[in-house]
Write a protein that holds these residues in place. Structure first.
Motif, mmCIF file in Angstrom:
data_model
loop_
_atom_site.group_PDB
_atom_site.id
_atom_site.type_symbol
_atom_site.label_atom_id
_atom_site.label_comp_id
_atom_site.label_asym_id
_atom_site.label_seq_id
_atom_site.Cartn_x
_atom_site.Cartn_y
_atom_site.Cartn_z
ATOM 1 N N LEU A 200 95.470 -25.725 -6.276
ATOM 2 C CA LEU A 200 95.749 -26.695 -5.212
ATOM 3 C C LEU A 200 97.217 -27.114 -5.209
ATOM 4 O O LEU A 200 97.832 -27.274 -4.157
ATOM 5 N N ALA A 201 97.772 -27.249 -6.422
ATOM 6 C CA ALA A 201 99.186 -27.619 -6.501
ATOM 7 C C ALA A 201 100.047 -26.501 -5.911
ATOM 8 O O ALA A 201 101.027 -26.763 -5.210
ATOM 9 N N LEU A 227 101.822 -34.666 0.642
ATOM 10 C CA LEU A 227 101.194 -33.598 -0.147
ATOM 11 C C LEU A 227 101.131 -33.997 -1.616
ATOM 12 O O LEU A 227 100.154 -33.738 -2.320
ATOM 13 N N PHE A 228 102.200 -34.619 -2.090
ATOM 14 C CA PHE A 228 102.258 -35.099 -3.473
ATOM 15 C C PHE A 228 101.127 -36.097 -3.736
ATOM 16 O O PHE A 228 100.441 -36.037 -4.755
ATOM 17 N N THR A 229 100.949 -36.994 -2.770
ATOM 18 C CA THR A 229 99.895 -38.010 -2.893
ATOM 19 C C THR A 229 98.518 -37.355 -2.916
ATOM 20 O O THR A 229 97.646 -37.734 -3.699
ATOM 21 N N LEU A 230 98.382 -36.334 -2.060
ATOM 22 C CA LEU A 230 97.113 -35.612 -1.986
ATOM 23 C C LEU A 230 96.726 -35.060 -3.360
ATOM 24 O O LEU A 230 95.568 -35.162 -3.792
ATOM 25 N N LEU A 231 97.712 -34.506 -4.080
ATOM 26 C CA LEU A 231 97.420 -33.903 -5.387
ATOM 27 C C LEU A 231 96.977 -34.943 -6.405
ATOM 28 O O LEU A 231 96.256 -34.635 -7.358
ATOM 29 N N SER A 232 97.415 -36.204 -6.202
ATOM 30 C CA SER A 232 97.058 -37.243 -7.185
ATOM 31 C C SER A 232 95.560 -37.515 -7.172
ATOM 32 O O SER A 232 95.026 -38.116 -8.101
ATOM 33 N N ALA A 233 94.886 -37.010 -6.125
ATOM 34 C CA ALA A 233 93.441 -37.207 -6.054
ATOM 35 C C ALA A 233 92.661 -36.042 -6.661
ATOM 36 O O ALA A 233 91.446 -36.006 -6.570
ATOM 37 N N THR A 234 93.367 -35.077 -7.258
ATOM 38 C CA THR A 234 92.645 -33.896 -7.764
ATOM 39 C C THR A 234 92.342 -34.019 -9.257
ATOM 40 O O THR A 234 93.074 -34.676 -10.009
ATOM 41 N N ASP A 236 92.501 -31.459 -11.177
ATOM 42 C CA ASP A 236 93.475 -30.600 -11.856
ATOM 43 C C ASP A 236 94.744 -31.356 -12.249
ATOM 44 O O ASP A 236 95.381 -31.038 -13.250
ATOM 45 N N ARG A 237 95.117 -32.350 -11.458
ATOM 46 C CA ARG A 237 96.299 -33.128 -11.780
ATOM 47 C C ARG A 237 96.067 -33.897 -13.079
ATOM 48 O O ARG A 237 96.930 -33.936 -13.963
ATOM 49 N N GLN A 238 94.857 -34.467 -13.199
ATOM 50 C CA GLN A 238 94.471 -35.169 -14.419
ATOM 51 C C GLN A 238 94.535 -34.218 -15.618
ATOM 52 O O GLN A 238 95.120 -34.526 -16.653
ATOM 53 N N GLU A 239 93.924 -33.043 -15.411
ATOM 54 C CA GLU A 239 93.882 -32.039 -16.469
ATOM 55 C C GLU A 239 95.289 -31.584 -16.867
ATOM 56 O O GLU A 239 95.611 -31.467 -18.045
ATOM 57 N N GLY A 240 96.136 -31.367 -15.866
ATOM 58 C CA GLY A 240 97.497 -30.892 -16.131
ATOM 59 C C GLY A 240 98.279 -31.879 -16.979
ATOM 60 O O GLY A 240 98.914 -31.510 -17.969
ATOM 61 N N ILE A 241 98.204 -33.136 -16.603
ATOM 62 C CA ILE A 241 98.970 -34.158 -17.343
ATOM 63 C C ILE A 241 98.361 -34.391 -18.730
ATOM 64 O O ILE A 241 99.084 -34.476 -19.728
ATOM 65 N N ASN A 242 97.016 -34.442 -18.784
ATOM 66 C CA ASN A 242 96.367 -34.628 -20.088
ATOM 67 C C ASN A 242 96.721 -33.503 -21.060
ATOM 68 O O ASN A 242 97.029 -33.743 -22.232
ATOM 69 N N ALA A 243 96.633 -32.271 -20.549
ATOM 70 C CA ALA A 243 96.917 -31.115 -21.406
ATOM 71 C C ALA A 243 98.341 -31.190 -21.932
ATOM 72 O O ALA A 243 98.608 -30.892 -23.094
ATOM 73 N N PHE A 244 99.282 -31.603 -21.059
ATOM 74 C CA PHE A 244 100.678 -31.709 -21.480
ATOM 75 C C PHE A 244 100.812 -32.748 -22.592
ATOM 76 O O PHE A 244 101.436 -32.497 -23.622
ATOM 77 N N LYS A 247 99.357 -31.608 -25.767
ATOM 78 C CA LYS A 247 99.987 -30.365 -26.231
ATOM 79 C C LYS A 247 98.996 -29.213 -26.326
ATOM 80 O O LYS A 247 98.879 -28.541 -27.344
ATOM 81 N N ARG A 248 98.230 -29.000 -25.256
ATOM 82 C CA ARG A 248 97.324 -27.844 -25.186
ATOM 83 C C ARG A 248 97.463 -27.182 -23.816
ATOM 84 O O ARG A 248 98.123 -27.718 -22.930
ATOM 85 N N GLN A 249 96.851 -26.006 -23.696
ATOM 86 C CA GLN A 249 96.875 -25.310 -22.408
ATOM 87 C C GLN A 249 95.908 -25.988 -21.445
ATOM 88 O O GLN A 249 94.770 -26.268 -21.815
ATOM 89 N N PRO A 250 96.323 -26.229 -20.195
ATOM 90 C CA PRO A 250 95.400 -26.825 -19.230
ATOM 91 C C PRO A 250 94.372 -25.809 -18.741
ATOM 92 O O PRO A 250 94.633 -24.607 -18.747
ATOM 93 N N GLU A 251 93.205 -26.314 -18.358
ATOM 94 C CA GLU A 251 92.207 -25.439 -17.730
ATOM 95 C C GLU A 251 91.937 -25.964 -16.330
ATOM 96 O O GLU A 251 91.194 -26.934 -16.154
ATOM 97 N N PHE A 252 92.526 -25.309 -15.353
ATOM 98 C CA PHE A 252 92.408 -25.797 -13.984
ATOM 99 C C PHE A 252 91.133 -25.278 -13.331
ATOM 100 O O PHE A 252 90.699 -24.160 -13.567
ATOM 101 N N LYS A 253 90.551 -26.120 -12.487
ATOM 102 C CA LYS A 253 89.293 -25.738 -11.847
ATOM 103 C C LYS A 253 89.434 -25.581 -10.336
ATOM 104 O O LYS A 253 88.478 -25.247 -9.646
ATOM 105 N N GLY A 254 90.582 -25.901 -9.807
ATOM 106 C CA GLY A 254 90.776 -25.742 -8.371
ATOM 107 C C GLY A 254 90.126 -26.859 -7.569
ATOM 108 O O GLY A 254 89.726 -26.653 -6.431
ATOM 109 N N ARG A 255 90.099 -28.043 -8.157
ATOM 110 C CA ARG A 255 89.599 -29.184 -7.389
ATOM 111 C C ARG A 255 90.239 -30.475 -7.869
ATOM 112 O O ARG A 255 90.883 -30.489 -8.892
#
Lengths: 255, 262
Positions: A200-201, A227-234, A236-244, A247-255
């Motif tokens: 989605l990003a 568009l930036f705001t739209l991503l804040s509702a996903t 995957d955004r949570q997963e991306g920031i948490n993983a960072f 310090k692990r690899q993110p697992e994106f689900k496309g939602r």
């Protein structure tokens, strides 16, 4: 053998133009196949990016002149080609051109339509339409000037002369140059790097980049922020920031 | 038609002989065209794995044949840039791009474009009596056929300036002392020595040799960073060649390798 070879490399779709006898000329049938494959890929959640490649000597050496020669003015007015190009342009995921050898005329226009371009050291780019008494008809005069600037774009369109890969890179038409033997491999590597990110990003970022060509800076910034705001509702955004942070690899689900 | 270029292929070596001995093998347009045909063959034929260029008679090449040009002092000025653009520049580019070694066997005087052509080959072997003359400056011209690029890189700036500005004769031994050529041999040994070297190279891993040549030429304009990237890419490609596989197998089996050039 099909004129468009379709292959999958993990989350990357690879489309290989395969009309070697016609130097990969983009006739209507081939454009239609490209458009259809991209439309399928747009709906396929397992695909995140697409690479278009030709062969080692030709990316695509133009349109099919036999097809074009038969079209008089009324036929050209109602030509299906603009609609085929529009379908390709509507692809909503990252599209990468991997160019070895000649990308001329419609071949160059296909390259210009892609989001980024990886090229071999033998690549050449040109719009020779003028030498045939015509002009670029699928974005050549519009997209080229936006990437390389007025002087070089005008020179290419008005003389019909091609530029080599180093000039193309210097001018901003090409992002990376490699030995021709490695172009496809490195383009796929780049596509895989891109495909690791949140689908989605990627779509949102591509949309913002595309819109920068359509609207003024102020409107562009507003659209970017939406568009930036739209991503804040996903998720995957949570997963991306948490993983960072963890310090692990993110697992994106496309939602 | 006169054969101003003789060529034959044997044991993987294409020998090209510049053949206008009565004019010290100086270039005219027809000779350029014939040479271009030979190079086309060398580019397309995989069985050719080394190129050997030499001259017929007592000279190697005296550069451009001035008789062939419009040199009427009262006539309109000739466009010398045209023959550079049409003939010399494509020739130098093709030799540099050719992914196989090019040897010059300099059998006698190499003057003007003949000198810069010879010095620009990948390996140069000269007969002891041969010499190189940067004749351009004495006619008011500029070293062409790659001369101004080549001289500072092979001789160093100070010597390049001296050579190009004075246009004097440089002996083969001087050229070797300055590191501009690979080897000087007695006149009688030139043909044998250069052919032996060419035949040796023609049995070697040609694909890898082509990459080495490309990498060294690229280094002339690259930064260390760019060159390290080239080394990574070329090594990646070389590592996938048949010859690398053969080289390693032969080494492990303690037998001489049989390289195919691919």
């Amino acid at each position: 053998m099909s004129e468009l070879i379709v292959a999958r490399h993990e989350r990357v779709l690879l489309l290989t133009l395969n009309r070697p006898q016609a130097r990969n000329a983009l006739n209507n049938a081939l454009l239609e196949q490209i458009a259809s494959e991209l439309e399928k890929a747009a709906r396929d959640a397992d695909i995140s990016a697409c690479v278009i490649f030709g062969n080692d000597r030709f990316f695509a050496a133009g349109a099919d002149l036999n097809e074009m020669a038969a079209n008089d003015m009324p036929a050209t007015l109602n030509d299906i080609r603009p609609r085929l190009w529009a379908r390709i342009d509507a692809f909503n995921k990252p599209l990468i051109a991997a160019v070895n050898g000649y990308a001329l005329g419609a071949g160059c226009e296909l390259v210009l339509l892609c989001d980024t371009v990886v090229a071999g050291d033998n690549a050449r780019f040109g719009l020779p339409e003028i030498t045939l008494g015509i002009m670029p008809g699928a974005g050549g005069t519009q997209r080229l000037i936006r990437s390389v600037g007025k002087a070089l774009a005008s020179r290419m369109v008005l003389t019909g002369e091609a530029i080599d890969v180093h000039q193309a890179q210097q001018a901003g038409l090409v992002s990376d140059v490699y030995p021709a033997g490695l172009t496809l491999e490195y383009a796929l590597k780049l596509a895989k790097t891109i495909a690791r990110h949140s689908p989605l990003a990627l779509q949102a970022a591509k949309q913002a980049l595309r819109q920068s060509q359509e609207v003024g800076l102020h409107a562009g910034l507003q659209q970017e922020r939406q568009l930036f705001t739209l991503l804040s509702a996903t998720e995957d955004r949570q997963e991306g920031i948490n993983a960072f942070l963890q310090k692990r690899q993110p697992e994106f689900k496309g939602r | 038609m006169d054969a101003f270029i003789l060529s034959h292929v044997e044991q993987g070596v294409m020998t090209i002989t510049l053949n206008r001995p009565e004019r010290l093998n100086s270039f005219n347009d027809v000779m350029h065209q014939q040479l271009a045909e030979c190079l086309k063959q060398a580019e397309r034929d995989d069985t050719i794995r080394c190129l050997l260029i030499t001259g017929a008679g007592r000279g190697f090449c005296a550069g451009q044949d001035l008789n062939d040009r419009n040199v009427d002092p009262n006539g309109p000025a000739p466009d010398l840039g045209m023959s550079v653009e049409r003939f010399y520049n494509p020739l130098v580019r093709r030799l540099a791009k050719l992914p196989k070694p090019v040897i010059a066997a300099v059998n006698g005087v190499a003057a003007g474009a003949g000198a810069t052509l010879a010095l620009g080959c990948d390996m140069v072997i000269a007969a002891r009596s041969a010499n190189f003359v940067m004749a351009f400056s004495k006619l008011g011209l500029v070293p062409d056929c790659g001369g101004t690029w080549l001289l500072p890189r092979t001789a160093g700036r100070a010597r390049a300036m001296g050579l190009a500005l004075l246009g004097d004769k440089m002996s083969a031994e001087q050229a070797q002392q300055w590191g501009m050529i690979w080897q000087v041999v007695d006149d009688a040994e030139l043909a044998d020595t250069s052919l032996t070297l060419a035949r040796h190279l023609a049995t070697q891993p040609t694909y890898g040799l082509g990459l080495i040549k490309q990498a060294l030429l690229a280094s002339e304009t690259h930064t260390l960073d760019q060159q390290l990237d080239i080394e990574r890419d070329f090594q990646r490609m070389a590592g996938r060649s048949d010859d690398y596989r053969e080289g390693v197998s032969a080494f492990l089996a303690k037998r001489p390798p049989q390289f195919s050039g691919k």
